[in-house]
Design a protein around this motif. Structure first.
Motif, PDB file in Angstrom:
ATOM      1  N   ALA A   1      41.239  15.592  24.217  1.00 12.34           N
ATOM      2  CA  ALA A   1      40.432  15.942  25.622  1.00 12.34           C
ATOM      3  C   ALA A   1      38.804  14.901  25.762  1.00 12.34           C
ATOM      4  N   PRO A   2      38.784  13.728  24.178  1.00 12.88           N
ATOM      5  CA  PRO A   2      37.772  12.433  24.468  1.00 12.88           C
ATOM      6  C   PRO A   2      38.621  11.341  25.736  1.00 12.88           C
ATOM      7  N   MET A   3      40.130  11.133  25.719  1.00  8.27           N
ATOM      8  CA  MET A   3      40.916  10.479  26.900  1.00  8.27           C
ATOM      9  C   MET A   3      40.584  11.376  28.192  1.00  8.27           C
ATOM     10  N   HIS A   4      40.806  12.693  28.248  1.00  5.60           N
ATOM     11  CA  HIS A   4      40.757  13.381  29.226  1.00  5.60           C
ATOM     12  C   HIS A   4      39.008  13.175  29.906  1.00  5.60           C
ATOM     13  N   GLU A   5      38.108  13.277  28.793  1.00  6.40           N
ATOM     14  CA  GLU A   5      37.201  13.032  29.242  1.00  6.40           C
ATOM     15  C   GLU A   5      36.299  11.136  29.763  1.00  6.40           C
ATOM     16  N   LEU A   6      37.285  10.630  29.100  1.00  3.76           N
ATOM     17  CA  LEU A   6      36.989   9.206  29.770  1.00  3.76           C
ATOM     18  C   LEU A   6      38.032   8.539  30.963  1.00  3.76           C
ATOM     19  N   LEU A   7      38.892   9.284  31.110  1.00  4.49           N
ATOM     20  CA  LEU A   7      39.645   9.420  32.913  1.00  4.49           C
ATOM     21  C   LEU A   7      38.539  10.164  34.030  1.00  4.49           C
ATOM     22  N   ARG A   8      37.826  11.222  33.132  1.00  2.00           N
ATOM     23  CA  ARG A   8      37.132  11.630  35.007  1.00  2.00           C
ATOM     24  C   ARG A   8      35.907  10.664  35.044  1.00  2.00           C
ATOM     25  N   ARG A   9      35.122   9.808  33.751  1.00  2.00           N
ATOM     26  CA  ARG A   9      34.084   8.868  34.075  1.00  2.00           C
ATOM     27  C   ARG A   9      34.684   7.926  34.818  1.00  2.00           C
ATOM     28  N   ALA A  10      36.131   7.284  34.452  1.00  2.00           N
ATOM     29  CA  ALA A  10      36.482   6.431  35.642  1.00  2.00           C
ATOM     30  C   ALA A  10      36.239   6.985  37.190  1.00  2.00           C
ATOM     31  N   VAL A  11      37.027   8.108  36.915  1.00  2.00           N
ATOM     32  CA  VAL A  11      37.438   7.818  38.350  1.00  2.00           C
ATOM     33  C   VAL A  11      35.628   8.709  38.745  1.00  2.00           C
TER      34      VAL A  11
END
Length: 288
Positions: A255-265
């Motif tokens: 989940a934290p990795m997914h959130e990081l990816l969403r923030r980058a997008v």
């Protein structure tokens, strides 16, 4: 040399020194832990002050800088004129504070780290790196080589080993969790984890080959050369979620990795290399 701390790593260090022919004194809060070293020829001291006076060089291999200081409290006056080398865990801030305290006691300081397991101590390819005065490292390098053949002096700052220990060690738990998750996925189908080991090794070797490229992109802040975009990883998020549901494997640590990816997008970084995630992790916006 004197070795303080007879945990598995401390015993390995003392054993390597003895094997190399160095007179070795050992100390531990629980004296029984030193029995095997005494049988191998080490001198055992019950009192830490006596252990300090036995050698010009003291290696502290307790669990932390805090435990090292606790062990030495009351024997500070015996540190004067000696060199204290730490091989324990801790943050850079703790290393700096401890080094200042050691120097205040009139001793020289090297902060080190062993990048391997106790059974590898003393082997030619075992890596140890150190931060602290170069002259101190040079003086004792030949003796320290008994602990491992790959010695590196990182620089004069006393916290560099702790800093690199944190930086390099950051990959360990995520990599292990990834392997454990893979084993759980196979277990859900009744397949042994051992079957994926050759393929995991190849995968790690591929990652190893890419590290220089990724480091170059990060150092240059040019996220265009790797060829693996943030979008590729972001678009795979639903597959992770579906896989977890299909096989009943808990993948919530993603989940934290997914959130990081969403923030980058959301920042418009979709087409940048995955290395651009460092822009979200590091304080680059104010410049270097």
């Amino acid at each position: 040399m004197t070795v303080l701390g007879m945990g598995s790593m401390g015993r390995a260090l003392a054993g390597a020194l003895l094997a190399a022919g160095h007179p070795t004194t050992v100390w531990n809060r629980t004296p029984q832990r030193a029995a095997s070293l005494v049988a191998a020829g080490a001198e055992h001291k019950i009192d830490v002050a006596d252990a300090l006076t036995a050698s010009a060089v003291v290696i502290s291999c307790t669990s932390s800088f805090r435990s090292a200081r606790e062990s030495l409290t009351g024997a500070e006056h015996q540190l004067a004129g000696r060199t204290l080398i730490t091989l324990n865990s801790g943050t850079p801030a703790e290393a700096r504070e401890f080094a200042a305290w050691v120097k205040g006691c009139g001793a020289s300081f090297l902060g080190g780290a062993i990048k391997n397991v106790p059974s590898a101590v003393g082997k030619p390819d075992t890596l140890l790196y150190f931060g602290g005065e170069r002259a101190v490292f040079d003086t004792y390098e030949a003796t320290l080589r008994a602990l491992g053949g790959d010695l590196v002096h990182l620089g004069d700052d006393p916290d560099l080993a702790a800093l690199y220990e944190s930086a390099v060690g950051a990959t360990l738990l995520p990599a292990l969790l990834g392997f454990f998750e893979g084993a759980a996925l196979l277990a859900a189908r009744g397949i042994a984890a051992q079957t994926m080991v050759p393929y995991s090794v190849k995968w790690l070797q591929m990652i190893e080959s890419l590290l220089p490229i990724m480091a170059g992109e990060i150092d240059d802040r040019d996220y265009t050369r790797l060829g693996s975009s943030i979008a590729v990883f972001h678009d795979a998020i639903p597959y992770d979620e579906q896989l977890s549901a299909d096989l009943g494997v808990d993948m919530s640590w993603h989940a934290p990795m997914h959130e990081l990816l969403r923030r980058a997008v959301a920042e418009g970084r979709s087409e940048q290399s995955i290395t651009a995630l460092i822009e979200l992790l590091a304080n680059f916006r104010a410049g270097r």
